[in-house]
Motif scaffolding. Structure first.
Motif, PDB file in Angstrom:
ATOM      1  N   ALA A 138      54.244  23.532  41.475  1.00 40.99           N
ATOM      2  CA  ALA A 138      52.884  24.350  41.357  1.00 40.99           C
ATOM      3  C   ALA A 138      51.721  23.575  41.675  1.00 40.99           C
ATOM      4  CB  ALA A 138      52.520  25.274  40.244  1.00 40.99           C
ATOM      5  N   ASP A 139      51.663  22.309  41.006  1.00 35.89           N
ATOM      6  CA  ASP A 139      50.702  20.976  41.510  1.00 35.89           C
ATOM      7  C   ASP A 139      50.736  20.772  42.829  1.00 35.89           C
ATOM      8  OD1 ASP A 139      49.674  21.089  38.732  1.00 35.89           O
ATOM      9  OD2 ASP A 139      51.095  19.567  38.131  1.00 35.89           O
ATOM     10  N   LEU A 140      51.921  20.417  43.192  1.00 35.90           N
ATOM     11  CA  LEU A 140      51.950  19.884  44.648  1.00 35.90           C
ATOM     12  C   LEU A 140      51.484  20.687  45.876  1.00 35.90           C
ATOM     13  CD1 LEU A 140      52.993  17.576  46.403  1.00 35.90           C
ATOM     14  CD2 LEU A 140      55.561  18.895  46.453  1.00 35.90           C
ATOM     15  N   THR A 141      51.940  22.140  45.422  1.00 38.40           N
ATOM     16  CA  THR A 141      51.412  23.116  46.460  1.00 38.40           C
ATOM     17  C   THR A 141      49.768  23.169  46.414  1.00 38.40           C
ATOM     18  OG1 THR A 141      51.719  24.835  44.909  1.00 38.40           O
ATOM     19  CG2 THR A 141      53.649  24.649  46.431  1.00 38.40           C
ATOM     20  N   GLY A 142      49.118  23.001  45.369  1.00 37.62           N
ATOM     21  CA  GLY A 142      47.784  23.195  45.315  1.00 37.62           C
ATOM     22  C   GLY A 142      47.302  22.024  45.765  1.00 37.62           C
ATOM     23  N   GLN A 143      47.846  20.880  45.460  1.00 36.07           N
ATOM     24  CA  GLN A 143      47.352  19.706  46.069  1.00 36.07           C
ATOM     25  C   GLN A 143      47.474  19.522  47.758  1.00 36.07           C
ATOM     26  OE1 GLN A 143      45.504  17.647  44.408  1.00 36.07           O
ATOM     27  NE2 GLN A 143      45.790  17.826  42.475  1.00 36.07           N
ATOM     28  N   ILE A 144      48.478  20.014  48.271  1.00 33.01           N
ATOM     29  CA  ILE A 144      48.723  20.303  49.499  1.00 33.01           C
ATOM     30  C   ILE A 144      47.547  20.900  50.371  1.00 33.01           C
ATOM     31  CG2 ILE A 144      50.042  20.999  51.404  1.00 33.01           C
ATOM     32  CD1 ILE A 144      52.471  20.263  49.821  1.00 33.01           C
ATOM     33  N   CYS A 145      47.296  21.917  49.622  1.00 27.79           N
ATOM     34  CA  CYS A 145      46.130  22.935  50.156  1.00 27.79           C
ATOM     35  C   CYS A 145      44.766  22.358  50.281  1.00 27.79           C
ATOM     36  CB  CYS A 145      45.973  24.255  49.290  1.00 27.79           C
ATOM     37  SG  CYS A 145      47.446  25.473  49.567  1.00 27.79           S
ATOM     38  N   ARG A 146      44.535  21.438  48.999  1.00 27.80           N
ATOM     39  CA  ARG A 146      43.265  20.762  49.036  1.00 27.80           C
ATOM     40  C   ARG A 146      43.243  19.742  50.006  1.00 27.80           C
ATOM     41  NH1 ARG A 146      44.782  21.059  43.547  1.00 27.80           N
ATOM     42  NH2 ARG A 146      43.691  22.741  42.314  1.00 27.80           N
ATOM     43  N   LEU A 147      44.463  18.844  50.104  1.00 30.84           N
ATOM     44  CA  LEU A 147      44.677  17.917  51.258  1.00 30.84           C
ATOM     45  C   LEU A 147      44.196  18.597  52.615  1.00 30.84           C
ATOM     46  CD1 LEU A 147      45.190  14.916  52.116  1.00 30.84           C
ATOM     47  CD2 LEU A 147      47.514  15.601  52.017  1.00 30.84           C
ATOM     48  N   ALA A 148      45.176  19.801  53.025  1.00 28.46           N
ATOM     49  CA  ALA A 148      44.545  20.535  54.177  1.00 28.46           C
ATOM     50  C   ALA A 148      43.130  20.755  54.510  1.00 28.46           C
ATOM     51  CB  ALA A 148      45.524  21.440  54.263  1.00 28.46           C
ATOM     52  N   VAL A 149      42.449  21.082  53.498  1.00 30.90           N
ATOM     53  CA  VAL A 149      40.959  21.521  53.743  1.00 30.90           C
ATOM     54  C   VAL A 149      40.085  19.950  53.904  1.00 30.90           C
ATOM     55  CG1 VAL A 149      38.972  22.153  52.435  1.00 30.90           C
ATOM     56  CG2 VAL A 149      41.034  23.277  52.216  1.00 30.90           C
ATOM     57  N   ALA A 150      40.690  19.036  53.262  1.00 32.29           N
ATOM     58  CA  ALA A 150      40.004  17.597  53.395  1.00 32.29           C
ATOM     59  C   ALA A 150      40.428  17.133  54.948  1.00 32.29           C
ATOM     60  CB  ALA A 150      40.552  16.639  52.443  1.00 32.29           C
ATOM     61  N   ALA A 151      41.440  17.338  55.357  1.00 29.38           N
ATOM     62  CA  ALA A 151      41.860  17.200  56.908  1.00 29.38           C
ATOM     63  C   ALA A 151      41.236  17.761  57.684  1.00 29.38           C
ATOM     64  CB  ALA A 151      43.239  17.351  56.930  1.00 29.38           C
ATOM     65  N   GLY A 152      40.863  19.035  57.422  1.00 27.41           N
ATOM     66  CA  GLY A 152      40.158  20.111  58.298  1.00 27.41           C
ATOM     67  C   GLY A 152      38.590  19.545  58.388  1.00 27.41           C
ATOM     68  N   GLY A 191      43.075  25.564  46.625  1.00 22.10           N
ATOM     69  CA  GLY A 191      44.275  24.842  45.846  1.00 22.10           C
ATOM     70  C   GLY A 191      44.246  25.381  44.586  1.00 22.10           C
ATOM     71  N   GLY A 192      43.399  25.634  43.649  1.00 19.78           N
ATOM     72  CA  GLY A 192      43.827  26.019  42.408  1.00 19.78           C
ATOM     73  C   GLY A 192      44.270  27.752  42.462  1.00 19.78           C
ATOM     74  N   VAL A 193      44.226  28.596  43.421  1.00 21.28           N
ATOM     75  CA  VAL A 193      44.403  29.931  43.393  1.00 21.28           C
ATOM     76  C   VAL A 193      45.990  29.690  43.818  1.00 21.28           C
ATOM     77  CG1 VAL A 193      44.416  32.123  44.653  1.00 21.28           C
ATOM     78  CG2 VAL A 193      42.108  31.132  43.764  1.00 21.28           C
ATOM     79  N   VAL A 194      46.296  28.966  44.864  1.00 19.98           N
ATOM     80  CA  VAL A 194      47.518  28.847  45.327  1.00 19.98           C
ATOM     81  C   VAL A 194      48.283  28.237  44.058  1.00 19.98           C
ATOM     82  CG1 VAL A 194      49.091  27.317  46.995  1.00 19.98           C
ATOM     83  CG2 VAL A 194      47.122  28.270  47.975  1.00 19.98           C
ATOM     84  N   SER A 195      48.016  27.071  43.603  1.00 19.07           N
ATOM     85  CA  SER A 195      48.703  26.631  42.302  1.00 19.07           C
ATOM     86  C   SER A 195      48.975  27.780  41.283  1.00 19.07           C
ATOM     87  CB  SER A 195      47.968  25.402  41.547  1.00 19.07           C
ATOM     88  OG  SER A 195      48.201  24.322  42.563  1.00 19.07           O
ATOM     89  N   LEU A 196      48.048  28.571  41.118  1.00 21.26           N
ATOM     90  CA  LEU A 196      48.258  29.597  40.083  1.00 21.26           C
ATOM     91  C   LEU A 196      49.220  30.574  40.585  1.00 21.26           C
ATOM     92  CD1 LEU A 196      47.302  31.039  37.366  1.00 21.26           C
ATOM     93  CD2 LEU A 196      45.464  32.232  38.376  1.00 21.26           C
ATOM     94  N   CYS A 197      49.309  30.967  41.564  1.00 16.94           N
ATOM     95  CA  CYS A 197      50.286  31.926  42.307  1.00 16.94           C
ATOM     96  C   CYS A 197      51.655  31.385  42.301  1.00 16.94           C
ATOM     97  CB  CYS A 197      49.899  32.256  43.736  1.00 16.94           C
ATOM     98  SG  CYS A 197      48.339  33.126  43.830  1.00 16.94           S
ATOM     99  N   VAL A 198      51.792  29.982  42.804  1.00 22.22           N
ATOM    100  CA  VAL A 198      53.069  29.518  42.639  1.00 22.22           C
ATOM    101  C   VAL A 198      53.484  29.220  41.104  1.00 22.22           C
ATOM    102  CG1 VAL A 198      54.360  27.300  42.935  1.00 22.22           C
ATOM    103  CG2 VAL A 198      52.764  28.253  44.750  1.00 22.22           C
ATOM    104  N   ASN A 199      52.831  29.199  40.298  1.00 19.91           N
ATOM    105  CA  ASN A 199      53.042  29.109  39.154  1.00 19.91           C
ATOM    106  C   ASN A 199      53.646  30.496  38.408  1.00 19.91           C
ATOM    107  OD1 ASN A 199      52.102  29.550  35.867  1.00 19.91           O
ATOM    108  ND2 ASN A 199      52.110  27.516  35.988  1.00 19.91           N
ATOM    109  N   ARG A 200      52.930  31.276  38.898  1.00 21.01           N
ATOM    110  CA  ARG A 200      53.379  33.045  38.540  1.00 21.01           C
ATOM    111  C   ARG A 200      54.718  33.207  39.087  1.00 21.01           C
ATOM    112  NH1 ARG A 200      50.843  37.489  36.308  1.00 21.01           N
ATOM    113  NH2 ARG A 200      51.713  39.525  37.117  1.00 21.01           N
ATOM    114  N   VAL A 201      55.026  32.769  40.260  1.00 15.90           N
ATOM    115  CA  VAL A 201      56.375  32.920  40.557  1.00 15.90           C
ATOM    116  C   VAL A 201      57.410  32.187  40.096  1.00 15.90           C
ATOM    117  CG1 VAL A 201      57.727  32.696  42.835  1.00 15.90           C
ATOM    118  CG2 VAL A 201      55.584  33.706  43.059  1.00 15.90           C
ATOM    119  N   VAL A 202      57.272  31.154  39.822  1.00 18.64           N
ATOM    120  CA  VAL A 202      58.341  30.324  39.288  1.00 18.64           C
ATOM    121  C   VAL A 202      58.636  30.271  37.611  1.00 18.64           C
ATOM    122  CG1 VAL A 202      58.203  28.422  41.322  1.00 18.64           C
ATOM    123  CG2 VAL A 202      56.928  28.072  38.765  1.00 18.64           C
ATOM    124  N   ARG A 203      57.476  30.703  36.889  1.00 16.15           N
ATOM    125  CA  ARG A 203      57.712  30.706  35.415  1.00 16.15           C
ATOM    126  C   ARG A 203      58.496  31.846  35.059  1.00 16.15           C
ATOM    127  NH1 ARG A 203      52.049  32.442  35.259  1.00 16.15           N
ATOM    128  NH2 ARG A 203      51.739  34.469  34.779  1.00 16.15           N
TER     129      ARG A 203
END
Length: 272
Positions: free
Chosen positions: A90-104, A123-135
């Motif tokens: 969950a942490d990693l997917t959110g960080q990847i989204c933030r990194l993608a925005v920074a790259a943009g 990034g926070g919304v994506v992490s929360l969604c992934v957390n909901r899926v995996v928990r």
């Protein structure tokens, strides 16, 4: 959450009703904190930004904080339950989204505060969604004789003594920047933000403690072993913090280079 997780384990109580009460208390505290912090931020930025842009920025900040509130709860549950791999995902997917925005932004997207903050929110919304899926969504039922009001009383007894420190922690950053903007103008605000960037180094240590050490401590069932481990961690933090202060007092220049030559005169402020 960690304290009451241990309490439930020691007393053989279901954690689900306690978690519900904790979430209600967090929401009850979040609403006034958001109003006060948003007001402080608005009056801090009104002299330097368009009022409409300031309102948009503050709205994004509050939404991001709301997402972080929920995310911290469920990430904490994953970690104290020992599901570290799922929490890291969950942490990693959110960080990847933030990194993608920074790259943009680096590739040509508007380099504005609104775009950067939207990237953080995404990034926070994506992490929360992934957390909901995996928990694990299976929640323990209420044990016999343990109702929600029991947990509300226990939470009040726990929260009231620590409320002053919690309120100070919630408002200290906003109050610092507001005071800087009112007393010193944009130069002091810039210096305050610059020193805050160095604090990222210590934030890494803080995140390690919150994400790795604290859940491990929560998993120690024996009280004596738990107390020994907790005091050992406090001693390690004290020694490490003392060494860090002495080191930056003796050798501040390498750290001040990280924020640029314009702030090389802030050696005393950095130590403080």
């Amino acid at each position: 959450i960690t304290y009451f997780w241990r309490h439930c384990r020691e007393k053989s109580l279901a954690f689900a009703p306690c978690l519900s009460a904790i979430r209600r208390f967090r929401w009850a505290l979040f609403v006034p904190a958001a109003i006060v912090s948003g007001t402080i931020l608005y009056f801090t930025t009104e002299h330097y930004a368009n009022p409409t842009a300031a309102v948009i920025v503050i709205g994004i900040v509050i939404l991001t904080s709301l997402v972080a509130l929920e995310y911290s709860i469920w990430q904490g549950i994953l970690r104290i339950a020992g599901r570290y791999r799922a929490s890291y995902l969950a942490d990693l997917t959110g960080q990847i989204c933030r990194l993608a925005v920074a790259a943009g932004i680096w590739l040509g997207a508007p380099a504005t505060a609104i775009v950067a903050l939207l990237g953080t929110l995404l990034g926070g919304v994506v992490s929360l969604c992934v957390n909901r899926v995996v928990r694990n969504t299976a929640v323990a039922v209420f044990p016999v004789g343990q109702d929600a009001e029991d947990w509300n009383r226990k939470l009040r007894r726990y929260i009231i003594p620590v409320a002053p420190s919690v309120l100070l922690f919630a408002f200290q950053d906003s109050a610092v920047y507001w005071t800087a903007s009112q007393s010193g103008g944009p130069t002091i605000v810039a210096e305050t933000f610059a020193l805050g960037r160095i604090a990222v180094i210590f934030t890494l240590v803080s995140n390690f403690i919150v994400q790795i050490v604290t859940p491990r401590l929560a998993g120690i069932a024996d009280s004596r072993n738990y107390n020994r481990a907790a005091w050992a961690m406090r001693g390690l933090l004290f020694v490490g913090g003392t060494f860090a202060v002495l080191f930056v007092w003796l050798f501040p220049a390498p750290f001040l280079l990280l924020i640029g030559p314009k702030y090389s005169h802030l050696s005393i402020e950095f130590v403080v």
